[in-house]
Design a protein around this motif. Structure first.
Motif, mmCIF file in Angstrom:
data_model
loop_
_atom_site.group_PDB
_atom_site.id
_atom_site.type_symbol
_atom_site.label_atom_id
_atom_site.label_comp_id
_atom_site.label_asym_id
_atom_site.label_seq_id
_atom_site.Cartn_x
_atom_site.Cartn_y
_atom_site.Cartn_z
ATOM 1 N N GLY A 1 -6.308 3.656 -1.990
ATOM 2 C CA GLY A 1 -5.806 2.511 -2.748
ATOM 3 C C GLY A 1 -6.618 1.257 -2.516
ATOM 4 N N PHE B 1 -10.411 5.413 -3.602
ATOM 5 C CA PHE B 1 -9.337 5.550 -4.593
ATOM 6 C C PHE B 1 -8.085 6.128 -3.950
ATOM 7 C CE2 PHE B 1 -7.057 8.024 -7.784
ATOM 8 C CZ PHE B 1 -6.811 7.053 -8.730
ATOM 9 N N ASP B 2 -8.278 7.177 -3.134
ATOM 10 C CA ASP B 2 -7.136 7.815 -2.473
ATOM 11 C C ASP B 2 -6.452 6.874 -1.483
ATOM 12 O OD1 ASP B 2 -7.578 10.100 -3.927
ATOM 13 O OD2 ASP B 2 -8.591 11.178 -2.294
ATOM 14 N N SER C 1 0.844 -1.190 0.000
ATOM 15 C CA SER C 1 0.000 0.000 0.000
ATOM 16 C C SER C 1 0.875 1.235 0.000
ATOM 17 C CB SER C 1 -0.900 0.002 1.237
ATOM 18 O OG SER C 1 -1.651 1.193 1.277
ATOM 19 N N VAL C 2 0.494 2.193 -0.806
ATOM 20 C CA VAL C 2 1.263 3.435 -0.882
ATOM 21 C C VAL C 2 0.872 4.408 0.225
ATOM 22 C CG1 VAL C 2 1.686 3.277 -3.365
ATOM 23 C CG2 VAL C 2 -0.355 4.453 -2.543
ATOM 24 N N THR D 1 -8.819 -1.857 -3.025
ATOM 25 C CA THR D 1 -8.994 -2.771 -4.150
ATOM 26 C C THR D 1 -10.346 -3.467 -4.105
ATOM 27 O OG1 THR D 1 -7.920 -4.546 -2.907
ATOM 28 C CG2 THR D 1 -6.520 -3.215 -4.362
#
Length: 172
Positions: A134, A131-132, A33-34, A136
């Motif tokens: 991440g 979305f921000d 995860s970013v 899924t």
């Protein structure tokens, strides 16, 4: 020159074996995860609890550890983890629900039928917060520290085992 060509299959074998061996022991459900170690993304979303008349921002979630749980009525595994989340909420664990790309009326009925474990539920109808983060899919759960930083992400059902392994220490 021709004598070296016969070693190519052996070299290819060792390269592939090394590649496959490097994957052994890794958890296939763990996704990078970013957002780990970063602040909760900025947002201002309506709350499900107030009939979408009020909204909250990410700043309202700073100050104490919390779980951010991505859920939806179309998600069968969300229903599977729901009783455990409710049990956690009864123990005083702050859980913020993010109703993700869902029908608002169905979400309200769902929480009424299965009990509401969330301190507050924000409506992410377009999936922008997801979305921000991440995301899924649902369910996904993020551990937020008291400074508003995301310190862990879990994809899938949060149950007693997952709780003890990844989340419980943050609330002790």
């Amino acid at each position: 020159m021709n004598k070296y060509w016969r070693f190519i299959p052996v070299v290819v074998f060792f390269v592939l074996a090394g590649f496959l061996f490097s994957g052994l022991g890794k958890d296939p459900t763990e996704l990078p995860s970013v957002v780990l170690g970063k602040d909760l993304p900025s947002f201002e979303l309506p709350t499900l609890d107030s009939n979408l008349e009020q909204s909250i921002s990410n700043q309202a979630l700073v100050g104490e550890a919390a779980l951010i749980n991505i859920w939806a009525t179309w998600c069968a595994t969300c229903l599977q983890e729901h009783p455990f989340l409710y049990e956690l909420s009864q123990q005083g664990i702050k859980i913020v629900g993010v109703n993700y790309q869902d029908d608002t009326e169905k979400a309200k009925r769902w929480l009424k039928k299965y009990k509401n474990p969330y301190a507050v539920t924000v409506v992410d109808k377009k999936g922008r917060l997801g979305f921000d983060l991440g995301v899924t899919g649902a369910p996904e759960t993020f551990l937020l520290d008291k400074h508003g930083k995301i310190i862990y992400r879990h994809t899938g059902v949060v149950d007693k085992t997952v709780w003890q392994e990844h989340f419980a220490a943050a609330f002790e």
